[in-house]
Scaffold this motif. Structure first.
Motif, PDB file in Angstrom:
ATOM      1  N   CYS A 100       0.750  -1.181   0.118  1.00  6.55           N
ATOM      2  CA  CYS A 100      -0.077  -0.011  -0.070  1.00  6.55           C
ATOM      3  C   CYS A 100       0.795   1.304  -0.169  1.00  6.55           C
ATOM      4  CB  CYS A 100      -0.915   0.000   1.227  1.00  6.55           C
ATOM      5  SG  CYS A 100      -2.242  -1.143   0.949  1.00  6.55           S
ATOM      6  N   ALA A 101       1.923   1.255   0.809  1.00  5.57           N
ATOM      7  CA  ALA A 101       2.877   2.478   0.936  1.00  5.57           C
ATOM      8  C   ALA A 101       3.453   2.898  -0.512  1.00  5.57           C
ATOM      9  CB  ALA A 101       3.814   2.348   1.760  1.00  5.57           C
ATOM     10  N   CYS A 102       4.026   1.809  -1.186  1.00  2.00           N
ATOM     11  CA  CYS A 102       4.616   1.744  -2.456  1.00  2.00           C
ATOM     12  C   CYS A 102       3.531   2.216  -3.516  1.00  2.00           C
ATOM     13  CB  CYS A 102       5.094   0.279  -2.826  1.00  2.00           C
ATOM     14  SG  CYS A 102       6.483   0.005  -1.896  1.00  2.00           S
ATOM     15  N   LEU A 103       2.272   1.541  -3.401  1.00  2.00           N
ATOM     16  CA  LEU A 103       1.054   2.268  -4.288  1.00  2.00           C
ATOM     17  C   LEU A 103       0.616   3.713  -4.268  1.00  2.00           C
ATOM     18  CD1 LEU A 103      -1.028   1.538  -6.516  1.00  2.00           C
ATOM     19  CD2 LEU A 103      -2.383   1.130  -4.351  1.00  2.00           C
ATOM     20  N   VAL A 104       0.814   4.271  -2.936  1.00  4.43           N
ATOM     21  CA  VAL A 104       0.397   5.524  -2.600  1.00  4.43           C
ATOM     22  C   VAL A 104       1.656   6.390  -3.109  1.00  4.43           C
ATOM     23  CG1 VAL A 104       0.036   7.064  -0.836  1.00  4.43           C
ATOM     24  CG2 VAL A 104      -1.202   4.923  -0.855  1.00  4.43           C
ATOM     25  N   GLU A 105       2.768   5.817  -2.876  1.00  3.54           N
ATOM     26  CA  GLU A 105       4.068   6.662  -3.335  1.00  3.54           C
ATOM     27  C   GLU A 105       3.903   6.708  -4.721  1.00  3.54           C
ATOM     28  OE1 GLU A 105       7.748   8.733  -3.012  1.00  3.54           O
ATOM     29  OE2 GLU A 105       6.216   8.058  -1.469  1.00  3.54           O
ATOM     30  N   ALA A 106       3.471   5.874  -5.456  1.00  3.38           N
ATOM     31  CA  ALA A 106       3.530   6.035  -7.188  1.00  3.38           C
ATOM     32  C   ALA A 106       2.680   6.811  -7.717  1.00  3.38           C
ATOM     33  CB  ALA A 106       3.554   4.626  -7.695  1.00  3.38           C
ATOM     34  N   MET A 107       1.486   7.061  -6.713  1.00  2.00           N
ATOM     35  CA  MET A 107       0.296   7.776  -7.016  1.00  2.00           C
ATOM     36  C   MET A 107       0.200   9.223  -6.842  1.00  2.00           C
ATOM     37  SD  MET A 107      -2.752   5.201  -5.713  1.00  2.00           S
ATOM     38  CE  MET A 107      -4.142   6.199  -6.474  1.00  2.00           C
ATOM     39  N   ASP A 108       0.285  10.030  -8.006  1.00  5.20           N
ATOM     40  CA  ASP A 108       0.285  11.632  -8.003  1.00  5.20           C
ATOM     41  C   ASP A 108      -1.205  11.867  -7.236  1.00  5.20           C
ATOM     42  OD1 ASP A 108       2.860  11.815  -8.840  1.00  5.20           O
ATOM     43  OD2 ASP A 108       2.275  11.753 -11.077  1.00  5.20           O
ATOM     44  N   GLU A 109      -2.281  11.270  -7.405  1.00  8.19           N
ATOM     45  CA  GLU A 109      -3.348  11.696  -7.098  1.00  8.19           C
ATOM     46  C   GLU A 109      -3.583  11.672  -5.409  1.00  8.19           C
ATOM     47  OE1 GLU A 109      -3.627   9.902 -10.899  1.00  8.19           O
ATOM     48  OE2 GLU A 109      -2.802   9.016  -8.862  1.00  8.19           O
ATOM     49  N   ILE A 110      -2.708  11.175  -4.613  1.00  9.34           N
ATOM     50  CA  ILE A 110      -2.621  11.191  -3.192  1.00  9.34           C
ATOM     51  C   ILE A 110      -1.360  11.725  -2.777  1.00  9.34           C
ATOM     52  CG2 ILE A 110      -2.659   9.643  -1.206  1.00  9.34           C
ATOM     53  CD1 ILE A 110      -4.059   7.481  -2.861  1.00  9.34           C
ATOM     54  N   GLN A 111      -1.453  12.716  -2.182  1.00  4.62           N
ATOM     55  CA  GLN A 111      -0.391  13.565  -1.982  1.00  4.62           C
ATOM     56  C   GLN A 111       0.286  13.525  -0.220  1.00  4.62           C
ATOM     57  OE1 GLN A 111      -3.445  15.258  -3.002  1.00  4.62           O
ATOM     58  NE2 GLN A 111      -2.617  15.114  -5.045  1.00  4.62           N
ATOM     59  N   GLU A 112      -0.580  12.688   0.424  1.00  2.43           N
ATOM     60  CA  GLU A 112      -0.199  12.465   1.709  1.00  2.43           C
ATOM     61  C   GLU A 112      -0.400  10.948   2.335  1.00  2.43           C
ATOM     62  OE1 GLU A 112      -0.978  14.927   5.983  1.00  2.43           O
ATOM     63  OE2 GLU A 112      -2.756  14.308   4.801  1.00  2.43           O
ATOM     64  N   TRP A 113       0.591  10.442   3.150  1.00  3.86           N
ATOM     65  CA  TRP A 113       0.547   8.963   3.470  1.00  3.86           C
ATOM     66  C   TRP A 113      -0.003   8.820   4.816  1.00  3.86           C
ATOM     67  CZ3 TRP A 113      -0.085   3.910   2.370  1.00  3.86           C
ATOM     68  CH2 TRP A 113       0.443   3.151   3.623  1.00  3.86           C
ATOM     69  N   CYS A 114      -1.154   8.102   4.994  1.00  8.46           N
ATOM     70  CA  CYS A 114      -1.673   7.855   6.140  1.00  8.46           C
ATOM     71  C   CYS A 114      -1.542   6.244   6.229  1.00  8.46           C
ATOM     72  CB  CYS A 114      -2.745   8.464   6.793  1.00  8.46           C
ATOM     73  SG  CYS A 114      -3.334   7.899   8.456  1.00  8.46           S
ATOM     74  N   PRO A 115      -0.797   5.418   6.983  1.00  3.32           N
ATOM     75  CA  PRO A 115      -0.887   3.924   6.959  1.00  3.32           C
ATOM     76  C   PRO A 115      -2.216   3.560   6.851  1.00  3.32           C
ATOM     77  CG  PRO A 115       0.752   4.622   8.397  1.00  3.32           C
ATOM     78  CD  PRO A 115      -0.220   5.953   8.302  1.00  3.32           C
ATOM     79  N   MET A 116      -2.461   2.710   5.765  1.00  2.00           N
ATOM     80  CA  MET A 116      -3.783   2.197   5.329  1.00  2.00           C
ATOM     81  C   MET A 116      -4.141   0.843   6.147  1.00  2.00           C
ATOM     82  SD  MET A 116      -3.327   3.075   1.380  1.00  2.00           S
ATOM     83  CE  MET A 116      -4.778   2.316   0.827  1.00  2.00           C
TER      84      MET A 116
END
Length: 180
Positions: A100-116
């Protein structure tokens, strides 16, 4: 505002109650609660900046809050998930959190990571530490989250401070926001 004024909020901190009392709030120490009048809320709001930065380790990914732009974060934290391949319901392991962290890192559409996800194979007293470690190793976006226990907090902050350039560096460029 009506809830703050009439019902109040329970605080499990004598220090917090003393600060609120000094600010003009009605404090009930037996119930460990405070009622917060409209004037205190309005005065507090006047002290807030109109804009602030939620820094990211990759400066290109920092977020300017109050700019009028909309930004998105990844939030959920289930302890169970449906396996993508087997379609079976199962506890969430560390590997899923990494993915999930790697996926969010690759997505420009999500700007902030909160552990999913909550990695359920990790003991509760270490869960936030391990989740923070996975977050810092797999994303450079602003990190939002929170240790589950008071005992974890010093260790969690030490890890975030190390990733953010030390205590002074973290104050200058806060790469972490706490959910309370």
């Amino acid at each position: 505002l009506e809830i703050l004024q009439k019902g109040g909020i329970q605080f499990n901190s004598e220090k917090a109650l003393s600060i609120l009392e000094a600010a003009g709030c009605q404090v009930d120490r037996n119930k460990m609660s405070a009622r917060i009048p409209l004037e205190v809320v309005e005065q507090s709001l006047k002290t807030l900046p109109s804009q602030f930065v939620k820094a990211a380790r990759d400066t290109e990914k920092s977020i300017m809050c109050g700019s009028g732009d909309v930004f998105y974060t990844s939030v959920s934290m289930p302890s169970w998930i449906r396996d993508l391949e087997t379609r079976e319901r199962r506890l969430t392991p560390l590997d899923d959190l990494v993915q999930c962290a790697c996926l969010v890192e690759a997505m420009d559409e999500i700007q902030e990571w909160c552990p999913m996800l909550l990695p359920m194979e990790v003991p509760p007293m270490l869960r936030a530490i391990k989740t923070g470690q996975i977050s810092l190793l797999n994303t450079t976006k602003h990190l939002m989250g929170s240790p589950e226990t008071r005992e974890e907090l010093p260790y969690f902050l030490e890890m975030v401070e190390a990733a953010g350039g030390g205590g002074a560096g973290l104050k200058e460029r806060p790469i972490f926001s706490a959910i309370i």
